[in-house]
Design a protein around this motif. Structure first.
Motif, PDB file in Angstrom:
ATOM      1  N   GLY A   7       0.788  -1.222   0.000  1.00 48.40           N
ATOM      2  CA  GLY A   7       0.000   0.000   0.000  1.00 48.40           C
ATOM      3  C   GLY A   7       0.820   1.271   0.000  1.00 48.40           C
ATOM      4  O   GLY A   7       0.272   2.376   0.060  1.00 48.40           O
ATOM      5  N   MET A   8       2.148   1.126  -0.079  1.00 49.30           N
ATOM      6  CA  MET A   8       3.024   2.297  -0.066  1.00 49.30           C
ATOM      7  C   MET A   8       3.343   2.747  -1.486  1.00 49.30           C
ATOM      8  O   MET A   8       3.591   1.917  -2.365  1.00 49.30           O
ATOM      9  N   GLN A   9       3.321   4.049  -1.716  1.00 50.99           N
ATOM     10  CA  GLN A   9       3.688   4.565  -3.030  1.00 50.99           C
ATOM     11  C   GLN A   9       5.158   4.321  -3.324  1.00 50.99           C
ATOM     12  O   GLN A   9       5.544   4.073  -4.469  1.00 50.99           O
ATOM     13  N   ASP A  10       5.967   4.382  -2.297  1.00 48.82           N
ATOM     14  CA  ASP A  10       7.403   4.127  -2.435  1.00 48.82           C
ATOM     15  C   ASP A  10       7.804   3.148  -1.341  1.00 48.82           C
ATOM     16  O   ASP A  10       7.851   3.505  -0.172  1.00 48.82           O
ATOM     17  N   ASP A  11       8.091   1.884  -1.725  1.00 46.68           N
ATOM     18  CA  ASP A  11       8.388   0.887  -0.697  1.00 46.68           C
ATOM     19  C   ASP A  11       9.786   1.043  -0.111  1.00 46.68           C
ATOM     20  O   ASP A  11      10.184   0.284   0.771  1.00 46.68           O
ATOM     21  N   ALA A  12      10.541   2.045  -0.596  1.00 49.74           N
ATOM     22  CA  ALA A  12      11.839   2.352   0.006  1.00 49.74           C
ATOM     23  C   ALA A  12      11.736   3.514   0.991  1.00 49.74           C
ATOM     24  O   ALA A  12      12.725   3.898   1.609  1.00 49.74           O
ATOM     25  N   ALA A  13      10.529   4.075   1.138  1.00 49.04           N
ATOM     26  CA  ALA A  13      10.341   5.209   2.049  1.00 49.04           C
ATOM     27  C   ALA A  13      10.489   4.759   3.498  1.00 49.04           C
ATOM     28  O   ALA A  13      10.250   3.605   3.836  1.00 49.04           O
ATOM     29  N   THR A  14      10.894   5.692   4.353  1.00 46.41           N
ATOM     30  CA  THR A  14      11.025   5.426   5.782  1.00 46.41           C
ATOM     31  C   THR A  14      10.102   6.374   6.555  1.00 46.41           C
ATOM     32  O   THR A  14       9.778   7.467   6.058  1.00 46.41           O
ATOM     33  N   PRO A  15       9.658   5.967   7.747  1.00 43.08           N
ATOM     34  CA  PRO A  15       8.711   6.805   8.489  1.00 43.08           C
ATOM     35  C   PRO A  15       9.312   8.086   9.044  1.00 43.08           C
ATOM     36  O   PRO A  15       8.592   8.990   9.438  1.00 43.08           O
ATOM     37  N   PHE A  16      10.622   8.170   9.130  1.00 45.04           N
ATOM     38  CA  PHE A  16      11.263   9.409   9.559  1.00 45.04           C
ATOM     39  C   PHE A  16      12.646   9.473   8.931  1.00 45.04           C
ATOM     40  O   PHE A  16      13.196   8.460   8.482  1.00 45.04           O
ATOM     41  N   GLN A  17      13.199  10.695   8.855  1.00 44.00           N
ATOM     42  CA  GLN A  17      14.509  10.925   8.236  1.00 44.00           C
ATOM     43  C   GLN A  17      15.427  11.623   9.232  1.00 44.00           C
ATOM     44  O   GLN A  17      14.984  12.120  10.265  1.00 44.00           O
ATOM     45  N   ARG A  18      16.703  11.646   8.895  1.00 49.80           N
ATOM     46  CA  ARG A  18      17.661  12.340   9.740  1.00 49.80           C
ATOM     47  C   ARG A  18      17.348  13.829   9.767  1.00 49.80           C
ATOM     48  O   ARG A  18      16.796  14.395   8.805  1.00 49.80           O
ATOM     49  N   VAL A  19      17.684  14.472  10.861  1.00 52.28           N
ATOM     50  CA  VAL A  19      17.464  15.906  10.996  1.00 52.28           C
ATOM     51  C   VAL A  19      18.394  16.650  10.040  1.00 52.28           C
ATOM     52  O   VAL A  19      19.597  16.368   9.970  1.00 52.28           O
ATOM     53  N   GLU A  20      17.833  17.576   9.284  1.00 53.08           N
ATOM     54  CA  GLU A  20      18.641  18.342   8.344  1.00 53.08           C
ATOM     55  C   GLU A  20      19.591  19.276   9.089  1.00 53.08           C
ATOM     56  O   GLU A  20      19.191  19.943  10.044  1.00 53.08           O
ATOM     57  N   GLN A  21      20.842  19.310   8.668  1.00 58.53           N
ATOM     58  CA  GLN A  21      21.845  20.176   9.282  1.00 58.53           C
ATOM     59  C   GLN A  21      22.613  20.907   8.186  1.00 58.53           C
ATOM     60  O   GLN A  21      22.832  20.367   7.100  1.00 58.53           O
ATOM     61  N   ARG A  22      23.007  22.143   8.506  1.00 58.71           N
ATOM     62  CA  ARG A  22      23.754  22.928   7.528  1.00 58.71           C
ATOM     63  C   ARG A  22      25.163  22.365   7.383  1.00 58.71           C
ATOM     64  O   ARG A  22      25.838  22.078   8.380  1.00 58.71           O
ATOM     65  N   PRO A  23      25.625  22.215   6.144  1.00 60.98           N
ATOM     66  CA  PRO A  23      27.013  21.786   5.960  1.00 60.98           C
ATOM     67  C   PRO A  23      27.965  22.831   6.536  1.00 60.98           C
ATOM     68  O   PRO A  23      27.691  24.034   6.515  1.00 60.98           O
ATOM     69  N   ALA A  24      29.076  22.362   7.066  1.00 57.42           N
ATOM     70  CA  ALA A  24      30.074  23.283   7.616  1.00 57.42           C
ATOM     71  C   ALA A  24      30.690  24.118   6.495  1.00 57.42           C
ATOM     72  O   ALA A  24      30.868  23.648   5.367  1.00 57.42           O
ATOM     73  N   THR A  25      31.022  25.345   6.817  1.00 61.14           N
ATOM     74  CA  THR A  25      31.729  26.186   5.855  1.00 61.14           C
ATOM     75  C   THR A  25      33.216  25.823   5.869  1.00 61.14           C
ATOM     76  O   THR A  25      33.717  25.182   6.800  1.00 61.14           O
ATOM     77  N   LYS A  26      33.923  26.249   4.846  1.00 59.89           N
ATOM     78  CA  LYS A  26      35.363  25.994   4.802  1.00 59.89           C
ATOM     79  C   LYS A  26      36.082  26.707   5.942  1.00 59.89           C
ATOM     80  O   LYS A  26      37.069  26.203   6.478  1.00 59.89           O
ATOM     81  N   SER A  27      35.547  27.874   6.341  1.00 63.68           N
ATOM     82  CA  SER A  27      36.142  28.592   7.456  1.00 63.68           C
ATOM     83  C   SER A  27      36.050  27.779   8.740  1.00 63.68           C
ATOM     84  O   SER A  27      36.996  27.710   9.527  1.00 63.68           O
ATOM     85  N   GLN A  28      34.892  27.148   8.964  1.00 61.33           N
ATOM     86  CA  GLN A  28      34.725  26.318  10.147  1.00 61.33           C
ATOM     87  C   GLN A  28      35.638  25.097  10.102  1.00 61.33           C
ATOM     88  O   GLN A  28      36.201  24.678  11.116  1.00 61.33           O
ATOM     89  N   LEU A  29      35.795  24.502   8.927  1.00 60.48           N
ATOM     90  CA  LEU A  29      36.670  23.340   8.781  1.00 60.48           C
ATOM     91  C   LEU A  29      38.126  23.718   9.024  1.00 60.48           C
ATOM     92  O   LEU A  29      38.873  22.997   9.692  1.00 60.48           O
ATOM     93  N   ILE A  30      38.527  24.870   8.497  1.00 62.33           N
ATOM     94  CA  ILE A  30      39.907  25.332   8.710  1.00 62.33           C
ATOM     95  C   ILE A  30      40.148  25.613  10.188  1.00 62.33           C
ATOM     96  O   ILE A  30      41.227  25.337  10.733  1.00 62.33           O
ATOM     97  N   GLY A  31      39.130  26.151  10.883  1.00 62.67           N
ATOM     98  CA  GLY A  31      39.252  26.368  12.324  1.00 62.67           C
ATOM     99  C   GLY A  31      39.480  25.057  13.066  1.00 62.67           C
ATOM    100  O   GLY A  31      40.268  25.003  14.018  1.00 62.67           O
ATOM    101  N   LEU A  32      38.825  23.993  12.627  1.00 61.64           N
ATOM    102  CA  LEU A  32      39.037  22.676  13.222  1.00 61.64           C
ATOM    103  C   LEU A  32      40.464  22.198  12.947  1.00 61.64           C
ATOM    104  O   LEU A  32      41.140  21.692  13.844  1.00 61.64           O
ATOM    105  N   PHE A  33      40.920  22.366  11.693  1.00 60.72           N
ATOM    106  CA  PHE A  33      42.306  21.996  11.355  1.00 60.72           C
ATOM    107  C   PHE A  33      43.284  22.679  12.301  1.00 60.72           C
ATOM    108  O   PHE A  33      44.178  22.040  12.879  1.00 60.72           O
ATOM    109  N   ASP A  34      43.119  24.002  12.432  1.00 62.70           N
ATOM    110  CA  ASP A  34      44.068  24.789  13.228  1.00 62.70           C
ATOM    111  C   ASP A  34      44.073  24.329  14.687  1.00 62.70           C
ATOM    112  O   ASP A  34      45.143  24.216  15.302  1.00 62.70           O
TER     113      ASP A  34
END
Length: 277
Positions: free
Chosen positions: A172-199
């Motif tokens: 009865g599902m339109q998409d049998d690969a669908a899931t009842p919930f998904q991961r919470v959307e999060q903003r990708p890190a900026t390059k500045s934030q990644l460089i701060g982690l490197f440092d």
């Protein structure tokens, strides 16, 4: 349907699940639970050995009360299927005869189509020890069998009902690969934030003499940054990692007695060991 559990829609439809001479109340309860998990609600029992109602079934049903409370009991299989338009019989072994044999996926699709046309359908399940007799299978329109290990084909009733109920839900599902919930959307890190982690990581490692010998430091930093840039960190992930590093840098490292810079004569030889944190 969004909301709390009490606000969610209770699915209660589909084919009747018919258990022929079930023996244990616990098994009946687990069948009810499997049905409720996947939106099937109508349970019929043919001559249950220990009678009905059953406290053991109620307990094993894990609050699938709408299934247990509406359960119907019949003296014979003929009476249990009398009002149905189409019936599948489940079996794990080959039967002599002329009936079509379907997979669970195909059977569920056929049941869904008949349900949409307003037909009443059912699925027969046999006894715990030896299933359905040939005479009982003869009352069904077609057979459904499961793709199981040929050398170990026995399923208990609840397992068999769960497999068919699951396929019913998927049909009865339109998409049998669908899931009842998904991961919470999060903003990708900026390059500045990644460089701060490197440092921050490189500074902490440098203070602990990780980059040893110094002639290899540029190459080691390149490798470290290559590893850290692979995961495509999100902003919250960067924050977690930097919080971990900050916490580690906040306290002195506790060395086991007899070990550490004070007893080794200065700088450690290995990467990762080092001076006071």
């Amino acid at each position: 349907m969004a909301g709390t559990n009490s606000e969610r829609e209770l699915l209660a439809e589909g084919p009747a699940i018919i258990l022929v001479e079930p023996q244990l109340g616990e098994n009946i309860g687990m069948v009810a639970r499997a049905m409720a998990n996947f939106g099937i609600a109508e349970l019929r029992l043919v001559n249950p050995r220990d009678g009905w109602p059953s406290e053991k079934a109620q307990a094993a049903a894990a609050k699938a009360d709408h299934v247990i409370d509406a359960t119907q009991v019949f003296a014979t299989l003929e009476e249990a299927v009398a009002d149905l338009n189409f019936v599948f019989a489940t079996t794990a072994r080959q039967r002599d005869g002329f009936k079509e044999i379907r997979s669970p996926v195909t059977a569920a699709s056929m049941l869904r189509e008949r349900f949409s046309l307003g037909e009443k359908t059912g699925i027969l399940f046999g006894r715990e020890r030896w299933g359905l007799s040939n005479e009982e299978v003869a009352l069904a329109d077609e057979i459904v069998t499961f793709p199981v290990n040929p050398a170990f084909a026995s399923l208990n009733i609840a397992q068999a009902v769960l497999l068919m109920s699951y396929e019913w839900m998927k049909s009865g599902m339109q998409d049998d690969a669908a899931t009842p919930f998904q991961r919470v959307e999060q903003r990708p890190a900026t390059k500045s934030q990644l460089i701060g982690l490197f440092d921050q990581i490189e500074e902490a490692l440098d203070a602990r003499n990780y980059f040893h010998p110094l002639t290899k430091k540029p190459r080691m930093i390149d490798n470290l940054r290559a590893v850290l840039s692979r995961p495509n960190f999100t902003e919250p992930e960067i924050s977690v990692l930097r919080g971990v590093l900050t916490s580690l840098d906040r306290f002195q490292r506790r060395w086991p007695k007899g070990k550490g810079p004070a007893t080794t004569g200065g700088e450690d030889e290995g990467n990762g060991a080092g001076d006071e944190a």
